[in-house]
Design a protein around this motif. Structure first.
Motif, short mmCIF file in Angstrom:
data_model
loop_
_atom_site.label_atom_id
_atom_site.label_comp_id
_atom_site.label_asym_id
_atom_site.label_seq_id
_atom_site.Cartn_x
_atom_site.Cartn_y
_atom_site.Cartn_z
N MET A 19 -6.60 -10.23 5.58
CA MET A 19 -7.06 -11.51 5.03
C MET A 19 -6.73 -12.67 5.96
N MET A 20 -5.53 -12.67 6.51
CA MET A 20 -5.16 -13.74 7.43
C MET A 20 -6.01 -13.70 8.70
N ALA A 21 -6.33 -12.52 9.18
CA ALA A 21 -7.21 -12.41 10.35
C ALA A 21 -8.59 -12.98 10.02
N MET A 22 -9.09 -12.72 8.83
CA MET A 22 -10.39 -13.28 8.43
C MET A 22 -10.33 -14.80 8.36
N HIS A 23 -9.19 -15.34 7.90
CA HIS A 23 -9.04 -16.80 7.85
C HIS A 23 -9.06 -17.40 9.26
N VAL A 24 -8.36 -16.76 10.18
CA VAL A 24 -8.34 -17.26 11.55
C VAL A 24 -9.74 -17.20 12.16
N LEU A 25 -10.45 -16.10 11.95
CA LEU A 25 -11.82 -15.99 12.46
C LEU A 25 -12.75 -17.01 11.80
N THR A 26 -12.50 -17.31 10.53
CA THR A 26 -13.30 -18.33 9.84
C THR A 26 -13.08 -19.71 10.45
N ILE A 27 -11.83 -20.02 10.75
CA ILE A 27 -11.53 -21.30 11.41
C ILE A 27 -12.24 -21.36 12.76
N ARG A 28 -12.17 -20.28 13.51
CA ARG A 28 -12.84 -20.23 14.81
C ARG A 28 -14.34 -20.47 14.65
N ALA A 29 -14.94 -19.81 13.67
CA ALA A 29 -16.39 -19.96 13.45
C ALA A 29 -16.73 -21.39 13.02
N SER A 33 -18.91 -23.82 15.47
CA SER A 33 -20.25 -24.26 15.02
C SER A 33 -20.25 -25.70 14.53
N GLN A 34 -19.08 -26.33 14.51
CA GLN A 34 -18.90 -27.69 13.99
C GLN A 34 -19.36 -27.80 12.54
N ASP A 35 -19.16 -26.73 11.80
CA ASP A 35 -19.49 -26.69 10.37
C ASP A 35 -18.17 -26.85 9.61
N TYR A 36 -17.69 -28.08 9.54
CA TYR A 36 -16.38 -28.34 8.96
C TYR A 36 -16.44 -28.39 7.44
N LYS A 37 -15.40 -27.91 6.83
CA LYS A 37 -15.29 -27.91 5.37
C LYS A 37 -15.12 -29.33 4.85
N THR A 38 -14.33 -30.13 5.55
CA THR A 38 -14.11 -31.52 5.17
C THR A 38 -14.24 -32.40 6.40
N SER A 39 -14.50 -33.67 6.19
CA SER A 39 -14.74 -34.58 7.32
C SER A 39 -13.54 -34.70 8.24
N GLU A 40 -12.33 -34.64 7.69
CA GLU A 40 -11.16 -34.79 8.55
C GLU A 40 -10.96 -33.59 9.48
N ASP A 41 -11.61 -32.46 9.16
CA ASP A 41 -11.50 -31.29 10.04
C ASP A 41 -12.21 -31.51 11.37
N ALA A 42 -13.09 -32.50 11.43
CA ALA A 42 -13.78 -32.82 12.68
C ALA A 42 -12.80 -33.26 13.76
N LEU A 43 -11.58 -33.59 13.37
CA LEU A 43 -10.53 -33.93 14.33
C LEU A 43 -10.35 -32.82 15.37
N PHE A 44 -10.65 -31.59 14.96
CA PHE A 44 -10.48 -30.46 15.87
C PHE A 44 -11.72 -30.20 16.73
N GLY A 45 -12.64 -31.14 16.72
CA GLY A 45 -13.87 -30.99 17.50
C GLY A 45 -13.64 -30.80 18.99
N PHE A 46 -12.53 -31.31 19.50
CA PHE A 46 -12.24 -31.13 20.93
C PHE A 46 -12.06 -29.65 21.29
N LEU A 47 -11.82 -28.80 20.30
CA LEU A 47 -11.65 -27.37 20.54
C LEU A 47 -12.97 -26.61 20.54
N THR A 48 -14.07 -27.28 20.20
CA THR A 48 -15.36 -26.62 20.07
C THR A 48 -15.73 -25.78 21.29
N PRO A 49 -15.63 -26.30 22.52
CA PRO A 49 -16.00 -25.45 23.67
C PRO A 49 -15.16 -24.18 23.76
#
Length: 139
Positions: A19-29, A33-49
């Motif tokens: 389950m934790m591996a699926m959560h990590v892969l979900t965060i990566r996805a 894809s810049q499909d953030y759950k909440t607007s504040e998660d866009a803070l991590f946009g610098f990691l997109t590449p």
């Protein structure tokens, strides 16, 4: 400790790590894809590449696995723990615990890779084991 207790610890650990591996892969996805759950998660946009490097797993597949796991695995573990607490499980049930963990891991892989009928077979096998444990608890 009994084989049942040892296997129950093993299965709980394996399912938790899955389950934790699926959560990590979900965060990566999500970040990739810049499909953030909440607007504040866009803070991590610098990691997109970085998150787009290598093969990507579709977000909807990962969310499906997480949802399916949440809908099934806690109930199995609850019944398995209750069986240990309130009775002496038959020896075969120690092996059934391992079989359940295997079916859930294989179901997740089949879900990711879109492998039907295997996904359905592994889901069904896990459901049968859950029902077996529930019936045994009621006896």
């Amino acid at each position: 400790m009994s084989a049942y207790t040892d296997n129950l610890k093993l299965v709980t650990g394996v399912l938790t790590i899955k389950m934790m591996a699926m959560h990590v892969l979900t965060i990566r996805a999500r970040v990739g894809s810049q499909d953030y759950k909440t607007s504040e998660d866009a803070l991590f946009g610098f990691l997109t590449p970085l998150m787009r490097a290598g093969p990507g797993i579709p977000l909807e597949r990962l969310l499906g696995i997480v949802r399916n796991s949440i809908e099934n695995e806690p109930f199995f573990l609850l019944v398995a723990f209750a069986l240990q607490l309130f009775s002496t499980p038959p020896q075969a049930y120690a092996t059934y615990l391992q079989a359940y963990a295997a079916t859930r891991c294989l179901h997740a892989v089949s879900y990711l890779l879109k492998l039907q009928p295997f996904r359905g077979i592994f889901f069904g096998a896990g459901a049968v084991l859950t029902i077996m444990f529930g019936i045994k608890l009621l006896q």
